[in-house]
Motif scaffolding. Structure first.
Motif, short mmCIF file in Angstrom:
data_model
loop_
_atom_site.label_atom_id
_atom_site.label_comp_id
_atom_site.label_asym_id
_atom_site.label_seq_id
_atom_site.Cartn_x
_atom_site.Cartn_y
_atom_site.Cartn_z
N ALA A 1 -0.16 6.18 3.67
CA ALA A 1 0.57 7.11 4.54
C ALA A 1 1.62 7.90 3.78
O ALA A 1 2.11 8.90 4.27
CB ALA A 1 1.21 6.34 5.70
N THR B 1 -4.69 7.24 4.22
CA THR B 1 -4.37 6.03 3.46
C THR B 1 -4.19 6.41 1.98
O THR B 1 -5.11 7.00 1.39
CB THR B 1 -5.50 4.99 3.58
OG1 THR B 1 -5.74 4.73 4.98
CG2 THR B 1 -5.11 3.71 2.90
N VAL C 1 1.81 12.51 6.87
CA VAL C 1 1.85 11.94 5.54
C VAL C 1 3.19 12.30 4.93
O VAL C 1 3.75 13.35 5.21
CB VAL C 1 0.67 12.46 4.67
CG1 VAL C 1 0.77 13.94 4.46
CG2 VAL C 1 0.60 11.73 3.34
N ALA D 1 2.92 5.36 9.21
CA ALA D 1 2.57 6.40 10.17
C ALA D 1 2.48 5.83 11.57
O ALA D 1 2.09 4.67 11.75
CB ALA D 1 1.23 7.02 9.78
#
Length: 571
Positions: free
Chosen positions: A67, A65, A41, A52
């Motif tokens: 990223a 979610t 991340v 990602a």
């Protein structure tokens, strides 16, 4: 009562968590295989955004979610291919590799999880990670370390209680006769005899203690187990036949002065042999116990128990010898007092009685004030010696003037009331309070617990024993007394046969009580299972605490059944 607090979701959640932990005692454990899964991340989002890399879907993986997110933002973490039903922490890992907790995951039956978490405010141009750690049980069950520690401490608890009961029994049995009203109400002596006894007792205590110290010093120079064993075997035999020779049951002729002197020397030799043999027994028990502790392995606690018994015997011998010395010197003083009462003229006996009453009264008051000064440390001679001596002398003078030389003084009831008062005072102080004092003296551990329980056991058993003595049948007592038996023979042949069964029952019951009490005194540092239990409660380790509570319940139930079976056989 705050009933709203009981309906609080937070309170209910905590209660459920504790009850579930208590219902799952930490008795078995499994080897665990750890899985660490990282998902990248970016914090904050770089120019142009961040995508990602695709994860390897053949093994456990996570998708974050979005990223990339701004510091303090929220992300949704989804996990796949994890072991169903596992749990673990979810953390944020910056470049410094410091783990920052984000929450906990709970994997469902399909091997997936989803959690919404907030990202810490940690900015970096490098990739950072969200890390999930789960553990999977592998292999068969094994006994946990908590179960092993619980077993060690519960064994320590049982033997702690047994040792305290044994020590309490040794002191409570003789003391119980002094607290029995039916035995003490007829104990009367002239004031001259009482005064001489009071003067002889502290001197006898001092001489007996010095004698024990001297003999103990001689025994410490012996290191051979063979000599110890021979002394322990032959010593009682020599003492028995020496006692039979020095104190024959009947005299065919009147013994001469030379014979009496030789017998007194023989009695002194018997005392020396008996004390020396007990010191050798103490040393032998410690040596054998130390050897068994190493040789028995997991059962080494039996050796430790034997060594502790030997050590306690060695420590108690000085006290026992001191009391024996006080008894012997008191007996000699009593004979001298009877001679002064019956063998001299009435006027001379009266003067001697008044003088002895004045001296003994002053001595008693001074000794009492010396003990009080040791506690309160006012250190004023007029309060320690002068005023107590004068008051005691006046009290002795009053009794001496008022009583005749042959008038009986109710010394038995004085001893009875004094013994009852001491026993009541000791029983009113809980062992939990006593152990706090002993922990300061001997340190945290089972020794402090043994001392506290022993002191409480002496008071409790002495009271129970004395009440049983008071309820014996009068017939055998009168029959033995009518034969001309002295007080000691009356107790041996008329009292003891009637009290052995209830004494056994009370002793077993007290062992049961001491097992339960030892779990409580452990809270104050008295050793045993209670010491481990309070540690786990303070650490909120309720599964381990549940294991200890289960062990306590099993031991108490087992002790109840065992004591019931033994009482049924012996009582």
């Amino acid at each position: 009562m705050n009933l709203d607090e009981t309906r609080s979701p937070r309170r209910q959640e905590q209660l459920v968590r504790i009850l579930r932990a208590l219902a799952r005692p930490d008795l078995v454990t499994y080897d665990q295989e750890e899985y660490v899964v990282n998902a990248p991340v970016h914090v904050p989002c770089p120019a142009g955004g961040y995508e990602a890399p695709a994860p390897n879907t053949d093994e456990p993986y996570m998708i974050v979610t979005p990223a990339c997110v701004e510091p303090g933002g929220t992300v949704v973490v989804k996990g796949f291919n994890f072991n169903p039903g596992t749990t673990g922490p979810l953390s944020f890992i910056p470049p410094s590799e410091v783990s920052l907790r984000m929450g906990n995951i709970q994997v469902g039956a399909d091997g997936t999880f989803e959690i919404e978490a907030k990202v810490p405010k940690r900015e970096s141009d490098e990739n950072q990670y969200v890390r999930a750690i789960t553990r999977k049980q592998v292999g068969g069950p094994k006994i946990s370390q908590t179960a092993v520690d619980t077993w060690d401490k519960i064994v320590e608890t049982v033997f702690l209680a047994l040792l305290a009961t044994t020590i309490g029994l040794l002191f409570a049995v003789p003391l119980s006769f002094f607290a029995a009203r039916n035995l003490m109400k007829d104990v009367n002596s002239p004031l001259t005899v009482v005064a001489l006894n009071l003067l002889a007792i502290p001197i006898g205590l001092y001489l007996g203690g010095r004698l024990a110290g001297w003999i103990g010093g001689l025994s410490q120079g012996i290191d051979s187990i063979v000599i110890m064993l021979l002394t322990v075997i032959l010593g009682p035999v020599i003492a028995y036949f020496g006692l039979r020779w020095a104190l024959p049951q009947e005299e065919l002729t009147t013994p001469t002065l030379q014979t009496r002197v030789i017998r007194i020397l023989g009695l002194a030799a018997v005392v020396f042999v008996a004390i020396f043999s007990l010191y050798m027994l103490s040393a032998l028990a410690m040596r054998i116990g130390d050897a068994l502790e190493i040789a028995l392995g997991a059962a080494g606690f039996l050796g430790t128990f034997l060594a502790d018994l030997g050590d306690i015997l060695g420590m108690a011998l000085a006290v026992i010898t001191a009391f024996v010395g006080a008894g012997v010197l008191s007996g000699l003083a009593g004979r001298l007092g009877k001679f002064l009462v019956r063998g001299v003229q009435a006027r001379t006996a009266k003067i001697v009685m008044i003088a002895l009453a004045i001296i003994s009264g002053a001595a008693i008051f001074i000794l009492i004030m010396m003990g009080i000064n040791w506690l309160y440390q006012f250190n004023k001679p007029e309060l320690i010696y002068y005023w107590p001596g004068v008051l005691g002398a006046l009290g002795g003078l009053f009794l001496g003037v008022r009583m005749k030389p042959r008038d009986p003084f109710p010394i038995g009831m004085v001893i009875y009331n004094l013994a009852r008062t001491i026993f009541n005072a000791l029983r009113s102080i809980e062992a939990l309070i006593m152990v706090i004092v002993f922990v300061v003296w001997v340190g945290i551990g089972p020794f402090a617990g043994v001392l506290a329980l022993s002191l409480h056991t002496v008071a409790a058993l002495a009271k129970l024993y004395s009440e049983q003595v008071e309820s014996i049948l009068v017939g055998p007592l009168e029959a033995v007394t009518a034969t001309g038996a002295n007080r000691l023979q009356t107790i041996i042949y008329a009292v003891i046969p009637q009290i052995i069964p209830p004494y056994i029952s009370f002793t077993m019951y007290r062992w049961d009580i001491n097992v339960r009490m030892s779990t409580i005194i452990g809270f104050a540092g008295g050793g045993g299972i209670g010491f481990l239990l309070i540690q786990n409660i303070n650490l909120l380790n309720y599964r381990a605490a549940s294991a200890q509570m289960l062990a306590i319940a099993l031991v108490v139930a087992s002790m109840d059944y065992l004591s019931s079976a033994l009482r049924e056989r012996t009582v």
